[in-house]
Design an enzyme around this catalytic site. Structure first.
Site, PDB file in Angstrom:
ATOM      1  N   HIS A   1      -1.988  -5.533   1.467  1.00 12.14           N
ATOM      2  CA  HIS A   1      -3.243  -6.264   1.275  1.00 12.14           C
ATOM      3  C   HIS A   1      -2.894  -7.577   0.592  1.00 12.14           C
ATOM      4  CE1 HIS A   1      -7.332  -7.237  -0.024  1.00 12.14           C
ATOM      5  NE2 HIS A   1      -6.756  -7.619  -1.149  1.00 12.14           N
TER       6      HIS A   1
ATOM      7  N   ASN B   1      -2.249  -0.014   6.690  1.00 16.83           N
ATOM      8  CA  ASN B   1      -1.767  -1.289   7.248  1.00 16.83           C
ATOM      9  C   ASN B   1      -0.827  -2.022   6.295  1.00 16.83           C
ATOM     10  OD1 ASN B   1      -3.690  -2.164   5.461  1.00 16.83           O
ATOM     11  ND2 ASN B   1      -4.756  -3.517   6.873  1.00 16.83           N
TER      12      ASN B   1
ATOM     13  N   TYR C   1     -12.036  -2.945  -4.318  1.00 15.11           N
ATOM     14  CA  TYR C   1     -12.580  -3.157  -2.964  1.00 15.11           C
ATOM     15  C   TYR C   1     -14.103  -3.230  -2.974  1.00 15.11           C
ATOM     16  CZ  TYR C   1      -8.189  -2.488  -0.341  1.00 15.11           C
ATOM     17  OH  TYR C   1      -6.935  -2.626   0.225  1.00 15.11           O
TER      18      TYR C   1
ATOM     19  N   GLU D   1      -9.307  -9.537  -7.855  1.00 15.73           N
ATOM     20  CA  GLU D   1      -8.313  -8.496  -7.544  1.00 15.73           C
ATOM     21  C   GLU D   1      -7.162  -8.481  -8.548  1.00 15.73           C
ATOM     22  OE1 GLU D   1      -9.268  -8.750  -2.760  1.00 15.73           O
ATOM     23  OE2 GLU D   1      -7.322  -9.409  -3.488  1.00 15.73           O
TER      24      GLU D   1
ATOM     25  N   LYS E   1       0.825  -1.208   0.000  1.00 14.27           N
ATOM     26  CA  LYS E   1       0.000   0.000   0.000  1.00 14.27           C
ATOM     27  C   LYS E   1       0.866   1.267   0.000  1.00 14.27           C
ATOM     28  CE  LYS E   1      -3.947  -2.240   2.254  1.00 14.27           C
ATOM     29  NZ  LYS E   1      -5.052  -2.057   3.215  1.00 14.27           N
TER      30      LYS E   1
HETATM   31  P1  CMP Z   1      -7.177  -4.897   3.480  1.00 10.40           P
HETATM   32  O1  CMP Z   1      -6.543  -6.199   3.724  1.00 10.40           O
HETATM   33  O2  CMP Z   1      -6.661  -4.069   2.363  1.00 10.40           O
HETATM   34  O3  CMP Z   1      -8.736  -5.132   3.239  1.00 10.40           O
HETATM   35  C1  CMP Z   1      -9.683  -4.114   3.459  1.00 10.40           C
HETATM   36  C2  CMP Z   1      -9.105  -2.964   4.207  1.00 10.40           C
HETATM   37  O4  CMP Z   1     -10.052  -2.137   4.858  1.00 10.40           O
HETATM   38  C3  CMP Z   1      -8.241  -3.456   5.348  1.00 10.40           C
HETATM   39  O5  CMP Z   1      -7.070  -4.023   4.822  1.00 10.40           O
HETATM   40  C4  CMP Z   1      -8.045  -2.191   6.148  1.00 10.40           C
HETATM   41  O6  CMP Z   1      -7.007  -1.388   5.630  1.00 10.40           O
HETATM   42  C5  CMP Z   1      -9.367  -1.488   5.900  1.00 10.40           C
HETATM   43  N1  CMP Z   1     -10.240  -1.526   7.070  1.00 10.40           N
HETATM   44  C6  CMP Z   1     -10.807  -2.589   7.642  1.00 10.40           C
HETATM   45  N2  CMP Z   1     -11.573  -2.216   8.701  1.00 10.40           N
HETATM   46  C7  CMP Z   1     -11.456  -0.872   8.767  1.00 10.40           C
HETATM   47  C8  CMP Z   1     -12.004   0.107   9.643  1.00 10.40           C
HETATM   48  N3  CMP Z   1     -12.818  -0.232  10.643  1.00 10.40           N
HETATM   49  N4  CMP Z   1     -11.688   1.392   9.432  1.00 10.40           N
HETATM   50  C9  CMP Z   1     -10.862   1.728   8.404  1.00 10.40           C
HETATM   51  N5  CMP Z   1     -10.312   0.841   7.544  1.00 10.40           N
HETATM   52  C10 CMP Z   1     -10.607  -0.443   7.730  1.00 10.40           C
END
Ligand code: CMP
Length: 133
Positions: free
Chosen positions: A116, A113, A50, A127, A10
């Site tokens: 992904h 985070n 997404y 994806e 990311k």
């Molecule tokens: P990812 O694995 O990319 O899949 C979906 C993403 O949504 C997840 O990682 C987080 O970055 C994001 N995400 C999930 N829950 C929340 C939340 N409560 N608030 C903000 N972002 C979220």
């Protein structure tokens, strides 16, 4: 059983110069890199990528962050790739992810985070099509 999966480094991972270090973990684990691409998601592409989260309250935050800078997408191949990659990346909330996992070692965020990865064959098909279209 050899299978393919996709991960996306990311914008926070790219901005913090963690690309080499994270890709290296997958190579050392034994995965083969089949495709690698740096690009910036358009908003339309991010919404499609997404799509499964479109009704979640954090959808706006999610698409805004993933389009905020360049990402690196990879398709890798190896034994049990989908599940093993999910173990390697760690829990979604980086601040709760186990040390030794990628999120556990490199991040503290939730939206931000680091990485992904596809969580099923169906997600991988969708994806990888969007990321490598
Ligand atoms: P990812 O694995 O990319 O899949 C979906 C993403 O949504 C997840 O990682 C987080 O970055 C994001 N995400 C999930 N829950 C929340 C939340 N409560 N608030 C903000 N972002 C979220």
């Amino acid at each position: 059983m050899s299978e393919n999966t996709l991960f996306i480094l990311k914008p926070d991972a790219v901005a913090r110069n963690l690309v080499g270090e994270i890709i290296s973990r997958f190579e050392k684990k034994g995965f083969k890199i089949l495709k690698l691409k740096m690009f910036t998601f358009t908003l339309e592409q991010a919404k499609k990528f997404y799509d499964i989260h479109k009704d979640k309250p954090f959808f706006g935050e999610l698409t805004s962050f993933i389009t905020s800078g360049p990402v690196v997408a990879a398709i890798i191949e190896g034994n049990n790739a989908i599940a093993t990659t999910r173990i390697m990346i760690g829990a979604t909330k980086s601040f709760e992810a186990d040390s030794g996992s990628i999120r556990g070692d490199f991040g503290l965020g939730l939206s931000e985070n680091i990485i992904h990865a596809s969580d099923s064959q169906e997600s991988f098909d969708h994806e990888s099509r969007v990321a490598f279209e």
